[in-house]
Design an enzyme around this catalytic site. Structure first.
Site, PDB file in Angstrom:
ATOM      1  N   GLU A 225       8.861  -7.775   5.984  1.00 52.21           N
ATOM      2  CA  GLU A 225       8.329  -8.281   7.252  1.00 52.21           C
ATOM      3  C   GLU A 225       9.527  -8.833   8.031  1.00 52.21           C
ATOM      4  OE1 GLU A 225       5.157 -11.542   9.015  1.00 52.21           O
ATOM      5  OE2 GLU A 225       6.503 -12.046   7.375  1.00 52.21           O
TER       6      GLU A 225
ATOM      7  N   ASP B  57     -16.137 -12.448  -3.604  1.00 52.24           N
ATOM      8  CA  ASP B  57     -16.214 -13.587  -4.525  1.00 52.24           C
ATOM      9  C   ASP B  57     -17.202 -13.254  -5.642  1.00 52.24           C
ATOM     10  OD1 ASP B  57     -16.565 -16.071  -5.726  1.00 52.24           O
ATOM     11  OD2 ASP B  57     -17.855 -16.834  -4.112  1.00 52.24           O
TER      12      ASP B  57
ATOM     13  N   HIS C 163      -3.264  -9.893   8.316  1.00 54.77           N
ATOM     14  CA  HIS C 163      -3.869 -11.226   8.210  1.00 54.77           C
ATOM     15  C   HIS C 163      -3.300 -12.219   9.219  1.00 54.77           C
ATOM     16  CE1 HIS C 163      -0.095 -11.370   6.202  1.00 54.77           C
ATOM     17  NE2 HIS C 163      -0.156 -12.690   6.150  1.00 54.77           N
ATOM     18  N   ASP C 164      -2.253 -11.838   9.935  1.00 52.50           N
ATOM     19  CA  ASP C 164      -1.652 -12.730  10.937  1.00 52.50           C
ATOM     20  C   ASP C 164      -2.019 -12.336  12.361  1.00 52.50           C
ATOM     21  OD1 ASP C 164      -0.236 -14.168   9.003  1.00 52.50           O
ATOM     22  OD2 ASP C 164       1.489 -12.819   9.121  1.00 52.50           O
TER      23      ASP C 164
ATOM     24  N   ASP D 170     -11.957 -13.324  -5.207  1.00 54.28           N
ATOM     25  CA  ASP D 170     -11.181 -13.408  -6.442  1.00 54.28           C
ATOM     26  C   ASP D 170     -10.791 -12.025  -6.947  1.00 54.28           C
ATOM     27  OD1 ASP D 170     -13.593 -12.537  -7.791  1.00 54.28           O
ATOM     28  OD2 ASP D 170     -14.299 -14.612  -7.553  1.00 54.28           O
TER      29      ASP D 170
ATOM     30  N   ASP E 139       7.822 -11.198   2.561  1.00 56.46           N
ATOM     31  CA  ASP E 139       7.474 -12.127   3.631  1.00 56.46           C
ATOM     32  C   ASP E 139       8.720 -12.589   4.409  1.00 56.46           C
ATOM     33  OD1 ASP E 139       5.267 -13.759   4.720  1.00 56.46           O
ATOM     34  OD2 ASP E 139       6.491 -15.442   4.039  1.00 56.46           O
TER      35      ASP E 139
ATOM     36  N   ASP F  23       2.843  -9.683  -2.568  1.00 57.48           N
ATOM     37  CA  ASP F  23       3.601 -10.355  -1.527  1.00 57.48           C
ATOM     38  C   ASP F  23       4.732 -11.130  -2.197  1.00 57.48           C
ATOM     39  OD1 ASP F  23       3.896 -11.452   1.213  1.00 57.48           O
ATOM     40  OD2 ASP F  23       1.769 -10.921   1.369  1.00 57.48           O
TER      41      ASP F  23
HETATM   42  C1  GLC Z   1       4.449 -14.486   7.209  1.00 56.48           C
HETATM   43  C2  GLC Z   1       3.040 -14.387   6.686  1.00 56.48           C
HETATM   44  C3  GLC Z   1       2.239 -15.503   7.276  1.00 56.48           C
HETATM   45  C4  GLC Z   1       2.837 -16.806   6.827  1.00 56.48           C
HETATM   46  C5  GLC Z   1       4.322 -16.888   7.141  1.00 56.48           C
HETATM   47  C6  GLC Z   1       4.990 -17.956   6.356  1.00 56.48           C
HETATM   48  O1  GLC Z   1       4.538 -14.283   8.564  1.00 56.48           O
HETATM   49  O2  GLC Z   1       2.522 -13.120   6.950  1.00 56.48           O
HETATM   50  O3  GLC Z   1       0.884 -15.430   6.943  1.00 56.48           O
HETATM   51  O4  GLC Z   1       2.192 -17.876   7.449  1.00 56.48           O
HETATM   52  O5  GLC Z   1       5.006 -15.699   6.821  1.00 56.48           O
HETATM   53  O6  GLC Z   1       5.096 -17.605   5.009  1.00 56.48           O
END
Ligand code: GLC
Length: 561
Positions: free
Chosen positions: A258, A23, A331-332, A31, A202, A100
């Site tokens: 993904e 930040d 991040h998941d 940011d 995604d 993304d």
């Molecule tokens: C993917 C992302 C996740 C998000 C989900 C809905 O799995 O990595 O963070 O919550 O899609 O967009």
């Protein structure tokens, strides 16, 4: 590397979660200027690509995976000019940037959705998936949504339900509508013309829905029960091929999808270059190894034999036909060293071992911010410290099921996405060099002793091991192109494999044991003379031979005939 076609096979991707990276304004939220400031750190590590989690305009119900305007940058993160500067400065350092692409759904605050809600016969009416209620007024199918509750939400304005596989604030786009696809392709072109180098797509395996709208069987895990009608749906490959022809094939870029609920056979369909869809996909098979009766949130630990089977299956299946993406965390997911290693007595050793195992495989490795420091899961003292919508959904569902409080707490500690989302610790001082304000999510209590400054000062840190792994990939063609072969299918503690490219061979041996174990090399390897390239202990034997592996020891030998 710049103009080479398959450049994405040679590099390592580093994932930046912008909200938690750095930040510069004191808002407590990371940011774009913060990312610019830290580019030299990433360049020093040696990575070639940054994957940025969503930075678009968004009400942040799901931290940016709910986009309300695809063409603008969320002011919390900066401006379009900041973004262009980030691109420019990264490119000068020979670092590419992928964004993304979240196009299974938008935010309910997107103009398209607002208009779609208004009536059944305007320009945007069919941009989303609307269905009439069943005769008794109930939703069209029995599907649950990822974050809890039904996947259908009733809108009075139209007297219909709309579909949302995620939160109700994330309505699913209707890919059957050609106008939706065209609008998305135009938006993608806009970003490519701005200069980005690719997209991480995604939940792309969910975009095509079965049009016969089947109910899920009663025994399906509720929050994933929509898979029956939405995962790898009937037109997904047609849509991606079309996207490829309309947009992707026109640029020299990286694409990674993904793909939840996708097996290795299906992955070939997505990634075989002859089919002209995507470069690679993120599969979840190794993430599923510690799932329990309610899915991801459990207190189960993976078994080494399962991990070895899954990784080997993907390496073997995609050989010569597709391309793997390699990851332990994002991040998941929780922190890798807590999940797959030992984050107490052998944190450094096991973090290095995991890096070694993954980075020497065939595919493109992804590093999630902080993984290169060996960051661990975070035991928040109070449940209010959690921020993530998924964690709250699971907590509610588990409480409704009457599960024990201790189980709920432990499974959240082990699996919450917030484990990965605490701010990046740049030093051990006040606020850890992340912000001057109040961070949007609490710091990890580990930051005093696990942080960038300390890692950079310690030649034995996880950071320098990752740096070496990245260097080896750049230097040795066998790391990029060698064929993978498992060498010890039955071992209870050790995972060993080779990579072979013409006269070059790598031997990679990784112990998952907390004790010392003997490792006997197969005869044909014993006869070859290999030299040590890298290990996570200072005094590993220099020549290839039988080994007494210490806890979590990982070694790479190189043989050149
Ligand atoms: C993917 C992302 C996740 C998000 C989900 C809905 O799995 O990595 O963070 O919550 O899609 O967009």
């Amino acid at each position: 590397m710049a103009n080479e076609k398959d450049w994405w096979k040679k590099g390592v991707v580093y994932q930046v979660y912008p909200q938690s990276f750095k930040d510069t304004t004191g808002s407590g939220i990371g940011d774009l200027n913060g990312i610019i400031e830290k580019l030299p750190y990433l360049a020093d590590l040696g990575i070639s690509v940054i994957w940025l989690n969503p930075i678009y305009q968004s009400p942040l119900v799901d931290n940016g995976y709910d986009i309300s305007d695809y063409y603008s940058v969320n002011p919390e993160y900066g401006t379009m000019d900041d973004f262009k500067r980030l691109l420019d400065q990264a490119h000068r350092l020979d670092i590419k940037i992928i964004m993304d692409l979240v196009v299974n759904h938008t935010s309910d605050q997107h103009e398209w959705f607002k208009k779609s809600c208004e009536s059944r016969d305007n320009e945007f009416s069919d941009f989303y998936i609307w269905k009439d209620p069943k005769e008794d007024g109930s939703p069209p199918t029995n599907w649950g949504s990822t974050f809890g509750g039904p996947a259908w939400e009733y809108a009075k304005s139209r007297g219909q339900y709309y579909l949302h596989l995620f939160a109700k604030e994330q309505p699913d786009l209707n890919w059957e509508n050609p106008k939706v696809r065209e609008t998305i392709y135009d938006m993608m072109k806009f970003w490519f013309e701005t200069g980005i180098d690719g997209f991480r797509m995604d939940v792309i395996s969910l975009i095509s829905k079965r049009q016969d709208w089947p109910d899920a069987p009663d025994d399906a895990i509720y929050t994933k029960s929509y898979y029956i009608g939405a995962s790898n749906g009937p037109r997904v490959h047609e849509f991606l091929h079309e996207m490829n022809q309309e947009v992707l094939s026109k640029y020299n870029i990286l694409t990674v999808g993904e793909t939840a609920n996708t097996n290795s056979d299906q992955a070939i369909l997505y990634t075989d270059p002859e089919r002209e869809e995507l470069n690679m996909v993120f599969h979840f098979d190794h993430m599923h190894l510690d799932y329990g009766p309610y899915g991801k949130f459990s207190d189960i630990r993976f078994k080494l034999s399962d991990l070895r089977d899954v990784m080997t299956e993907w390496q073997d299946k995609l050989e010569g036909r597709g391309w793997n993406s390699l990851y332990w965390s994002n991040h998941d997911q929780p922190r890798a060293v807590t999940r797959f290693g030992n984050d107490t007595n052998y944190r450094v050793e096991s973090a290095k071992m995991l890096g070694t195992l993954l980075h020497m495989m065939k595919g493109t490795p992804y590093i999630y911010q902080g993984e290169e420091l060996g960051m661990r899961n975070v035991r928040f003292a109070s449940s209010d410290q959690y921020k993530d919508i998924e964690t709250y959904g699971v907590k509610k569902e588990f409480e409704e099921r009457g599960l024990l409080e201790a189980y709920i707490k432990e499974s959240i500690f082990l699996k919450s996405r917030d484990n990965a989302r605490t701010p990046m610790p740049w030093n051990g001082k006040e606020k850890y060099g992340f912000t001057n304000g109040t961070p949007w999510i609490d710091f990890s209590p580990d930051n005093d002793w696990i942080n960038v400054e300390d890692c950079l000062a310690d030649p034995n840190s996880v950071y320098y091991h990752y740096k070496e792994l990245i260097r080896l990939r750049k230097e040795l063609p066998v790391v990029v192109d060698g064929v993978y072969e498992l060498i010890n299918p039955g071992d209870s503690a050790v995972y060993g494999y080779t990579r072979t490219l013409a006269e070059q061979k790598l031997v990679v041996i990784c112990s998952f044991s907390e004790s010392k174990v003997n490792y006997k090399l197969p005869e044909e390897l014993k006869r070859s003379s290999g030299r040590l390239l890298l290990s996570n202990y200072p005094d590993t034997r220099k020549e290839l031979g039988n080994l007494e592996l210490r806890p979590y020891e990982a070694v790479i030998y190189y043989i050149e005939a």
